[in-house]
Motif scaffolding. Structure first.
Motif: not given
Lengths: 227, 119
Positions: A2, A27-28, A23, A31, A17, A43, A49
């Motif tokens: 990541t 980042e999520l 992730y 996304y 993490q 993911i 996630c």
């Protein structure tokens, strides 16, 4: 695996993490901002996630609404409560303890993770506009069938909503969800209103004050044994 | 049983459990580190074919099968895993696996419009 990226809307909070399969929450969130496209199989294949994305999606909806109100009112936003919500999400996506379900059958071990249960509890907020669940805890020996378990929630509610009715409705919904998906012996669902979010600044009849978007009130709203 | 046979059986079990009403997704089992290694390897193209999502362990004549599921909120999670147990047990019996040990865990419950099975 990541990269740490700057995302101005998400304060950094401490979490493992491992819970998000490598992730980061940033980042999520990115996304999610892309509409989960192109679809990232890694993911989507991670239950942690998925839980985080669902919670972030609900949080994003409420904060966007409040920011629009903030912009119109030209009042600074108090996002301390957002940090609390995010901290709650970060804790909730952990798989946690494994809760047994189903009858005891030789050679068969059926269970549901604490994370999945917290996820279905947290999703109840979807039925109550602008209500957000912050922390969510299952107190008790959830791994032992029949042991009493107490659910403890911190929530933020919209200003003007009848708090007692809202909390009663949320408690009933959560109780029903737990009965539908678990065999937990729920001794009580404690809901504490930690924040009241207002859409417009200004005192007037509200008495809330002119300076901020939200005020913090701690109101333990009773308890009720569900079983 | 060799690894290829177990891999094929794992894929069969995964396909079978996906047919169970209420099962929305099959997730990879294992610890977060093990899952990260498997996913990382797949993304980098390292190693053999993608690891099956269903875990099979052998101990002597016994077989241990572990499955992690995402289920729909429209059906009680307990009912879904009970149905999954029936399907998986039947398939294992067909494949000659005697006295299997099944471990099924719900790791995610999908929200449905209007609420869950509680509504």
């Amino acid at each position: 695996m990541t990269e740490e990226r700057e995302h101005p809307e998400l304060p950094r909070i401490g979490f493992e993490q491992d819970d998000l399969d490598g992730y980061s929450l940033e980042e999520l969130s990115e996304y999610l901002d892309r509409g989960r496209m192109p679809r990232d199989p890694a993911i989507e294949a991670s239950p942690g996630c998925r839980l985080a994305l669902e919670a972030l999606e609900r949080l994003t909806g409420v904060t966007a609404e409040l920011r629009a109100a903030d912009t119109a009112a030209e009042a600074p936003a108090d996002e301390g409560w957002v940090q609390e919500i995010l901290a709650g999400i970060a804790l909730d996506v952990r798989a946690g303890r494994r809760i047994p379900v189903g009858a005891s059958i030789p050679g068969v071990d059926l269970g549901i993770t604490e994370g999945a249960v917290r996820g279905v509890i947290r999703a109840a907020e979807r039925l109550f506009p602008r209500v957000l669940i912050g922390s969510c805890r299952l107190d008790g020996e959830v791994t032992e069938p029949g042991a009493p378990v107490r659910i403890r929630l911190d929530v933020s509610v919209p200003y003007g909503a009848p708090i007692l009715d809202l909390v009663a409705g949320l408690r009933a919904e959560i109780g029903a969800r737990l009965r539908a998906h678990t065999e937990l012996t729920v001794s009580g669902i404690d809901i504490t209103v930690r924040d009241i979010t207002v859409r417009e600044s200004g005192a007037g009849e509200s008495g809330v004050g002119e300076s901020g978007v939200s005020e913090t009130h701690w109101l333990p709203i009773g308890t009720q044994a569900e079983r | 049983m060799n690894l290829n046979t177990d891999a094929a059986l794992a894929l069969e079990l995964e396909a079978a459990v996906r047919t169970v009403p209420g099962v929305v997704e099959v997730y990879r089992t294992g610890t977060p580190v093990a899952r990260a290694i498997a996913v990382g390897g797949e993304r980098l193209g390292i190693g053999a074919a993608p690891q099956p999502l269903v875990s099979i362990e052998r101990a002597g004549d016994g077989i241990q099968v572990e499955v992690s599921l995402g289920v729909s909120g429209s059906v009680g999670a307990g009912d879904t895993v009970a149905a999954a147990t029936v399907v998986l047990s039947a398939l294992l019996a067909e494949r000659g696996c005697t006295a299997p040990e099944l471990r099924i865990t719900v790791v995610h419950i999908s929200e449905v419009p209007g609420g869950s099975a509680a509504a």
